[in-house]
Every structure is written in C-alpha cells, then in structure tokens.
Design a protein around this motif. Structure first.
Motif, PDB file in Angstrom:
ATOM      1  N   LYS A 259       0.747  -1.243  -0.069  1.00 20.16           N
ATOM      2  CA  LYS A 259      -0.085   0.005  -0.170  1.00 20.16           C
ATOM      3  C   LYS A 259       0.993   1.280   0.169  1.00 20.16           C
ATOM      4  N   ALA A 260       2.071   1.077   0.957  1.00 22.58           N
ATOM      5  CA  ALA A 260       2.896   2.184   0.882  1.00 22.58           C
ATOM      6  C   ALA A 260       3.620   2.692  -0.600  1.00 22.58           C
ATOM      7  N   GLU A 261       4.206   1.388  -0.996  1.00 28.33           N
ATOM      8  CA  GLU A 261       4.706   1.629  -2.450  1.00 28.33           C
ATOM      9  C   GLU A 261       3.688   2.301  -3.382  1.00 28.33           C
ATOM     10  N   TYR A 262       2.516   1.670  -3.472  1.00 26.61           N
ATOM     11  CA  TYR A 262       1.646   1.995  -4.409  1.00 26.61           C
ATOM     12  C   TYR A 262       1.050   3.548  -4.169  1.00 26.61           C
ATOM     13  N   ALA A 263       1.014   3.810  -2.898  1.00 28.32           N
ATOM     14  CA  ALA A 263       0.677   5.492  -3.041  1.00 28.32           C
ATOM     15  C   ALA A 263       1.871   6.148  -3.357  1.00 28.32           C
TER      16      ALA A 263
END
Lengths: 143, 140
Positions: free
Chosen positions: B47-51
C-alpha cells in the motif's frame, strides 16, 4: 573403543543440533530483508530519474568527459550524501557510449573509498540519458 | 560394561533428540509467527509503495498545484483515494526532512498510532521547487 563410540555419537548428535539451530537463527534474521531492499531500490530509482530530469547527470557526465574530473566527482559525492540517509554507502558509475562504441566509464563512491564487503547486499538501479554527442547509462549501487 | 555404554549412548541420544524436537517446535512456531508478520508487513508495504508510485506519477507535471490540492483534502478522502490502511502518513519534505508548504498548505497529512507494531516507509524523490522527497508511511 567404548569412549570412541560414545564421542562419535555425541559429535554427530551435536552437529545435527547445531545445524538445526543455525537454520533457525538464519530464518529469524532474514525474513524482512528483501522487502527493505525493495524500498531502497525504489527510492534509488526515483533519485536517478530526478537527477536525470533536472540535468544533473548530463552536466556531470559532460564535465567528466571533458576532463573536469575532480570537480564532477566532488559534486556527485555531495549529491549522494545529501539524498541518501546516513549509514548507506553509494556508488554511481557512468558508462559513456558514442553510438554503439563504448568510450569510457567513471565511478564515484560515497564515502570516497567505500567498497562493499562480502556480506553487503548491493542494490542497483539504472537509467540511460544523453549528453553532448554521447549516450550514457548511470548505474547507482547502494549497500 | 557394554550395557553401561549402551545406556549412556541411549540417554545422550534421547536427550539430544528431545533438544532437536524442542528446537524444531520453536522453529515451526517462529516461522508461522514470522509468516503472519510477513503477510501484514507485505500488505502495508504494498500500500505504501502503491501510494508513493501514484503520487510520484502525479508529480510529473504541475506538482505544486497537484499537491496543494491533494493536501487540502481530508485524511479520509486521501485514504479512500489511495486505498491506504487507517494508519498512514504522507509528507513532502526537503532533503533535510523539513516539511514543505505552499500557499498556506502544509504538505503533510495522516493519522497514526505510536503503538503500531510495524512501520513501512516508501520514499520517492521528485522535483518541486528543487529536489523534494515524498514519504509515505503505513502502520499496522
């Protein structure tokens, strides 16, 4: 002979025990490492892209090719120091080509004489760019 | 004497075997626990990498306008837009870690608990009035 049989058994048993313990310790210590490497890789790649976009890579490559090596190395080292957190070590290598002809390569390491050890994991990212009449590939290694 | 040697051997073997079983159980337990942690960690990491990817992409053109609008949104709106977990923080900082602000909008948003067990940080460098860093943290 009796003592020997006893020792052999013990040694084999202890070997198995220590092997099992070694595996357990390895498993415990390495679970998250690949994920953290991925985080560093993605950050490094974004740094290279930004340095390409703002023209830093092409200006320093041009300086290196034209003989201003000391100044360019100092700028690159300073840049690496400013964008990466302390504790990491980095090296940028620029491979310069003229058409399909390899011309030269230049490496700048931060700190100056840093070199990856046997146990270090090197995380590499790269971008290609053009400057003057040359094409180049910048490889950023972090460990 | 033979019996004694046998007994000593047998006791040692059983002892070591019990130790091996104990270590094996400990390992299985650890691996299971680690896998569960890894799943949680992978999820918040994704989720962090996607954001971070999303914001990096958006910052390719007119980053100041985009981020000014983005950081004017509420935490809930940002969470929904990026599909983030409840605990997250997003900041745009300079290279020294100082939060950037423009037109009265501070480029920092998020809510998180300091009691979180795991924290993942995804970082991207962008150009926004010079070099800036997008830092997305997700917590579980």
């Amino acid at each position: 002979m009796k003592g020997f049989v006893f020792s052999l058994d013990s040694v084999i048993a202890l070997l198995i025990l220590f092997s099992t313990l070694a595996v357990a310790v390895t498993v415990m210590n390495t679970s998250y490492s690949s994920l953290k490497h991925y985080e560093v890789y993605r950050y490094s790649l974004s740094i290279l892209k930004t340095l390409k976009k703002e023209g830093f890579l092409s200006s320093q490559a041009s300086a290196l090719v034209n003989g201003n090596q000391n100044q360019a190395e100092s700028f690159i080292r300073q840049k690496l120091r400013s964008v990466f957190p302390k504790g990491l070590r980095e090296r940028i290598t620029l491979y310069v080509y003229n058409g399909s002809q390899y011309v030269d390569s230049y490496s700048v390491t931060n700190p100056k004489k840093a070199y990856p050890g046997k146990q270090d994991t090197i995380i590499s990212s790269r971008v290609s760019f053009v400057f003057d009449d040359y094409e180049a590939i910048a490889v950023l290694q972090v460990w | 004497m033979k019996a004694q040697v046998f007994t000593a051997d047998a006791i040692t073997s059983v002892g070591v075997m019990l130790l091996i079983v104990a270590v094996a159980l400990f390992m299985i337990n650890s691996i299971t626990a680690r896998n569960a942690e890894l799943v949680v960690y992978s999820q918040i990491e994704q989720k962090a990498e996607y954001a971070a990817d999303y914001l990096e992409m958006k910052a390719q053109s007119f980053p100041k306008e985009y981020f000014t609008q983005f950081f004017s949104k509420s935490v809930d709106e940002i969470r929904q837009e990026l599909g983030l977990p409840y605990n997250f923080s997003i900041r745009v900082t300079d290279l020294n870690g100082r939060v950037y602000s423009s037109n009265g909008v501070v480029f920092s948003k998020g809510n998180y608990s300091l009691k979180s067990d795991y924290v993942v940080t995804a970082k991207r460098m962008i150009l926004l009035d010079g070099e800036k860093v997008i830092e997305v943290k997700t917590y579980s």
